[in-house]
Design an enzyme around this catalytic site. Structure first.
Site, mmCIF file in Angstrom:
data_model
loop_
_atom_site.group_PDB
_atom_site.id
_atom_site.type_symbol
_atom_site.label_atom_id
_atom_site.label_comp_id
_atom_site.label_asym_id
_atom_site.label_seq_id
_atom_site.Cartn_x
_atom_site.Cartn_y
_atom_site.Cartn_z
ATOM 1 N N LYS A 22 61.321 27.226 66.461
ATOM 2 C CA LYS A 22 60.278 26.466 66.479
ATOM 3 C C LYS A 22 60.479 25.052 66.897
ATOM 4 O O LYS A 22 59.855 24.594 68.068
ATOM 5 C CB LYS A 22 59.517 26.407 64.983
ATOM 6 C CG LYS A 22 58.068 25.446 65.087
ATOM 7 C CD LYS A 22 57.625 25.263 63.606
ATOM 8 C CE LYS A 22 58.100 24.387 62.736
ATOM 9 N NZ LYS A 22 57.928 23.138 63.054
ATOM 10 N N ASN A 23 61.430 24.487 66.378
ATOM 11 C CA ASN A 23 61.766 22.845 66.669
ATOM 12 C C ASN A 23 62.366 22.870 68.042
ATOM 13 O O ASN A 23 62.900 21.750 68.437
ATOM 14 C CB ASN A 23 62.778 22.244 65.456
ATOM 15 C CG ASN A 23 61.766 22.145 64.145
ATOM 16 O OD1 ASN A 23 60.526 22.298 64.174
ATOM 17 N ND2 ASN A 23 62.336 21.774 63.270
ATOM 18 N N ARG A 93 51.833 17.632 63.597
ATOM 19 C CA ARG A 93 52.509 16.240 64.117
ATOM 20 C C ARG A 93 53.434 16.170 65.285
ATOM 21 O O ARG A 93 53.607 15.273 66.028
ATOM 22 C CB ARG A 93 53.376 15.997 62.867
ATOM 23 C CG ARG A 93 52.597 15.338 61.466
ATOM 24 C CD ARG A 93 53.707 15.073 60.500
ATOM 25 N NE ARG A 93 54.508 14.083 61.104
ATOM 26 C CZ ARG A 93 54.347 12.893 61.368
ATOM 27 N NH1 ARG A 93 53.216 12.090 60.730
ATOM 28 N NH2 ARG A 93 55.425 12.044 62.090
ATOM 29 N N CYS A 117 51.530 12.823 56.007
ATOM 30 C CA CYS A 117 51.592 14.545 55.621
ATOM 31 C C CYS A 117 51.977 14.684 54.331
ATOM 32 O O CYS A 117 52.396 13.788 53.632
ATOM 33 C CB CYS A 117 52.316 15.039 56.760
ATOM 34 S SG CYS A 117 54.082 15.049 56.744
ATOM 35 N N ARG A 122 56.117 9.335 57.403
ATOM 36 C CA ARG A 122 56.491 9.741 58.540
ATOM 37 C C ARG A 122 55.997 8.890 59.561
ATOM 38 O O ARG A 122 55.222 9.171 60.490
ATOM 39 C CB ARG A 122 56.179 11.271 58.881
ATOM 40 C CG ARG A 122 56.818 12.305 57.829
ATOM 41 C CD ARG A 122 56.481 13.583 58.129
ATOM 42 N NE ARG A 122 57.492 14.390 59.189
ATOM 43 C CZ ARG A 122 57.528 15.539 59.308
ATOM 44 N NH1 ARG A 122 56.826 16.271 58.680
ATOM 45 N NH2 ARG A 122 58.190 15.883 60.435
ATOM 46 N N ASP A 306 64.936 20.967 55.914
ATOM 47 C CA ASP A 306 64.114 22.138 56.273
ATOM 48 C C ASP A 306 64.651 23.405 55.217
ATOM 49 O O ASP A 306 63.806 24.220 55.357
ATOM 50 C CB ASP A 306 63.936 22.428 57.637
ATOM 51 C CG ASP A 306 63.249 21.436 58.269
ATOM 52 O OD1 ASP A 306 62.312 20.694 57.714
ATOM 53 O OD2 ASP A 306 62.972 21.689 59.649
ATOM 54 N N VAL A 328 66.050 12.877 53.152
ATOM 55 C CA VAL A 328 65.468 12.438 54.518
ATOM 56 C C VAL A 328 64.050 12.361 54.674
ATOM 57 O O VAL A 328 63.361 11.400 55.131
ATOM 58 C CB VAL A 328 65.777 13.850 55.532
ATOM 59 C CG1 VAL A 328 64.905 13.607 56.988
ATOM 60 C CG2 VAL A 328 67.133 14.172 55.675
ATOM 61 N N ARG A 398 52.508 28.635 60.736
ATOM 62 C CA ARG A 398 52.871 27.692 61.744
ATOM 63 C C ARG A 398 54.383 27.808 61.899
ATOM 64 O O ARG A 398 54.926 27.378 63.333
ATOM 65 C CB ARG A 398 52.982 26.324 60.925
ATOM 66 C CG ARG A 398 51.349 25.719 60.573
ATOM 67 C CD ARG A 398 51.479 24.393 60.281
ATOM 68 N NE ARG A 398 52.503 23.465 60.717
ATOM 69 C CZ ARG A 398 53.133 22.713 60.341
ATOM 70 N NH1 ARG A 398 52.846 22.312 58.918
ATOM 71 N NH2 ARG A 398 54.068 21.935 61.009
HETATM 72 C C1 UD1 Z 1 61.896 17.046 62.736
HETATM 73 C C2 UD1 Z 1 61.621 18.525 62.522
HETATM 74 C C3 UD1 Z 1 61.421 18.896 61.025
HETATM 75 C C4 UD1 Z 1 62.609 18.261 60.234
HETATM 76 C C5 UD1 Z 1 62.932 16.900 60.312
HETATM 77 C C6 UD1 Z 1 64.260 16.450 59.717
HETATM 78 C C7 UD1 Z 1 60.413 19.081 64.340
HETATM 79 C C8 UD1 Z 1 59.353 19.561 65.194
HETATM 80 N N1 UD1 Z 1 60.408 18.786 63.295
HETATM 81 O O1 UD1 Z 1 60.912 16.183 62.358
HETATM 82 O O2 UD1 Z 1 61.214 20.224 60.789
HETATM 83 O O3 UD1 Z 1 62.477 18.378 58.832
HETATM 84 O O4 UD1 Z 1 63.281 16.589 61.920
HETATM 85 O O5 UD1 Z 1 65.251 17.301 60.234
HETATM 86 O O6 UD1 Z 1 61.709 19.132 65.033
HETATM 87 N N2 UD1 Z 1 61.164 8.109 60.653
HETATM 88 C C9 UD1 Z 1 60.979 6.670 60.739
HETATM 89 N N3 UD1 Z 1 60.424 6.346 62.031
HETATM 90 C C10 UD1 Z 1 60.309 7.068 63.155
HETATM 91 C C11 UD1 Z 1 60.731 8.271 63.076
HETATM 92 C C12 UD1 Z 1 61.265 8.765 61.925
HETATM 93 O O7 UD1 Z 1 60.871 5.891 59.927
HETATM 94 O O8 UD1 Z 1 59.811 6.249 64.185
HETATM 95 C C13 UD1 Z 1 61.875 8.733 59.425
HETATM 96 C C14 UD1 Z 1 60.972 9.704 58.675
HETATM 97 O O9 UD1 Z 1 59.862 9.152 58.138
HETATM 98 C C15 UD1 Z 1 62.073 10.517 57.998
HETATM 99 C C16 UD1 Z 1 63.210 10.148 58.798
HETATM 100 O O10 UD1 Z 1 63.170 9.291 59.714
HETATM 101 O O11 UD1 Z 1 62.166 9.680 56.921
HETATM 102 C C17 UD1 Z 1 63.697 11.513 59.641
HETATM 103 O O12 UD1 Z 1 62.422 11.894 60.436
HETATM 104 P P1 UD1 Z 1 62.420 12.830 61.985
HETATM 105 O O13 UD1 Z 1 63.847 13.124 62.208
HETATM 106 O O14 UD1 Z 1 61.696 11.773 63.024
HETATM 107 O O15 UD1 Z 1 61.626 14.135 61.700
HETATM 108 P P2 UD1 Z 1 60.844 14.718 62.570
HETATM 109 O O16 UD1 Z 1 61.443 14.386 64.041
HETATM 110 O O17 UD1 Z 1 59.233 14.394 62.623
#
Ligand code: UD1
Length: 419
Positions: A22-23, A93, A117, A122, A306, A328, A398
């Protein structure tokens, strides 16, 4: 709303095939927006999030054909709208992934802010800051991120924290920028590498994916191409924990053992006998109860957030005490209350759950709160002697293709009730 009824039925055994990740599928679908020609993507998983992304691309005007069960053809040269509306973003998202490619290719984009969420706030500030550093003019107003630009310019981007979709958004945008972009403190997840390989298959010049420094030399345009999505490492890990929790023995096929080092290490620590080949993993508990393990989630190559809920479920029936620390996301223990309703002995102290294993859980009505939390509850249900009713399983749909068929194939008793 559909529900799952799961009846504890002893050890899982047999073989199961893993679907596309998926990711990896979601960013690859978003990246088709960059291509000037037809793109064919194979090993596409059948998941609600993939359907949502296809709906989003279709709404933007892309021409999409499902050629057979697992292949999709996308032609994004027909795109007429550069907007990702709230109705779609609120259900997924990862819609934020169209931000970078749409802006880079069409010079404008409006994406609804994803908002919070179940697992925390996030934010997407790092996506926005990176695109601004590449010259984009971005405003966040009325719940939308609105961006405009002439051709983006290559830049050195140092990410404040490791973000998976943030790295992907910036990497996609940089493929069409003028000059060289360097992303430092980049996410090293295998799905980032899969996306980079896909971009390169379309003619991009991305190097260093899989390390913490990714370099992208911008090109004028990307052509078409064909690509197969990598196997889902989280689906793989979920079935392996299913076998461990039920003291079973399974073989998982069509997967990539190398993407699961941290997870396999913890399963070995729990007492599993594990063997791997090029594209398979076998796990045998030899009838033993798993031993509790300590987990600290962190970006790849450390233990994935995850897989945290699934290991909480395993620790709940393991021998000993396991400490699970979530580093995380700020609020990713929603499954703990539900596991407690099934009799689990868990206390949460800050970002650590202290789990004292008990011999058996008992079935109860429980509620799925997010995708991986639901997977944890389904696994916990396999380790009971009676029925568990898991509500709100749209979360599972999902991210897990045919979960009940696949678990049934391994001997589980599971059925879906239409709500
Ligand atoms: C992706 C994965 C999700 C997984 C996560 C962490 C996809 C579609 N989803 O989510 O399944 O659980 O990585 O491995 O690939 N953050 C900020 N600012 C930003 C972006 C992120 O503060 O601009 C923080 C987030 O709140 C979180 C951390 O960084 O605490 C990691 O998030 P991130 O790696 O961005 O997760 P996703 O990419 O949303």
């Amino acid at each position: 709303m559909d529900k799952l009824v799961i009846t504890g039925n002893g050890p899982l055994s047999g073989e199961v095939r893993i679907s596309g990740a998926k990711n990896a599928a979601l960013p690859i679908l978003a990246a088709t927006l960059l291509a000037s020609d037809r793109v064919v993507i194979g090993n596409m998983p059948h998941l609600q999030d993939v359907t949502t992304t296809i709906a989003l691309l279709g709404q933007m005007g892309a021409d999409i054909t499902v050629t057979d069960r697992m292949h999709l053809e996308v032609n994004a040269s027909t795109v007429t709208s550069c907007e990702a509306p709230y109705e779609l973003v609120k259900t997924m998202r990862a819609s934020i992934l169209v931000l970078g490619p749409t802006l880079a290719r069409f010079g404008e984009v409006a994406v609804s802010l994803p908002g919070g969420c179940a697992i925390g706030s996030r934010p997407v500030n790092l996506h926005i800051d990176g695109l601004r550093a590449m010259g984009a003019d971005i405003e966040v107003e009325n719940g939308f991120i609105r961006a405009k630009t002439d051709r983006l310019k290559g830049a050195t981007l140092v990410l404040d924290m490791v973000t998976v979709t943030g790295t992907e958004n910036l990497m996609m945008a940089a493929t069409l920028a003028d000059g060289i972009t360097v992303i430092e403190n980049a996410a090293r997840e295998p799905e980032v590498v899969d996306l980079a390989n896909f971009l390169n298959a379309m003619g991009a010049k991305v190097s260093g994916a899989g390390s913490d420094t990714i370099t992208i030399e911008g090109v004028e345009s990307l052509g078409g191409g064909s690509y197969d999505v990598m196997p889902d490492r989280i689906e793989t890990g979920t079935f392996l924990v299913g076998a461990a929790i039920t003291r079973g023995k399974i073989k998982v096929r069509d997967t990539d053992p190398e993407s699961l080092d941290a997870v396999l290490q913890k399963l070995r620590e729990a007492g599993a006998v594990i063997e791997t080949g090029d594209d398979w993993i076998s796990l045998d508990m030899e009838g033993r109860r798993p031993k509790a393990v300590d987990i600290h989630t962190a970006p790849y190559p450390a233990f994935p957030t995850d897989m945290q809920a699934q290991f909480c479920a395993m620790n709940a029936v393991a021998e000993g005490v396991g400490m699970v620390t979530e580093n995380v996301f700020e609020n990713r223990f929603m499954h703990i209350n539900e596991l407690q309703r099934m009799g689990a002995d868990i206390t949460v102290e800050g970002k650590t759950a202290v789990i004292r294993g008990i011999e058996r859980l008992t079935g109860a009505p429980v509620m799925a709160t997010d995708l991986r939390a639901s997977a944890g509850l389904v696994l916990a249900a396999l380790a009971t002697d009676n029925d568990t009713l898991v509500d709100r399983i749209y979360h599972i749909d999902r991210g897990y293709q045919n979960i009940e068929e696949k678990l049934e194939g391994l001997g589980a008793r599971i059925k879906r009730i239409a709500g």
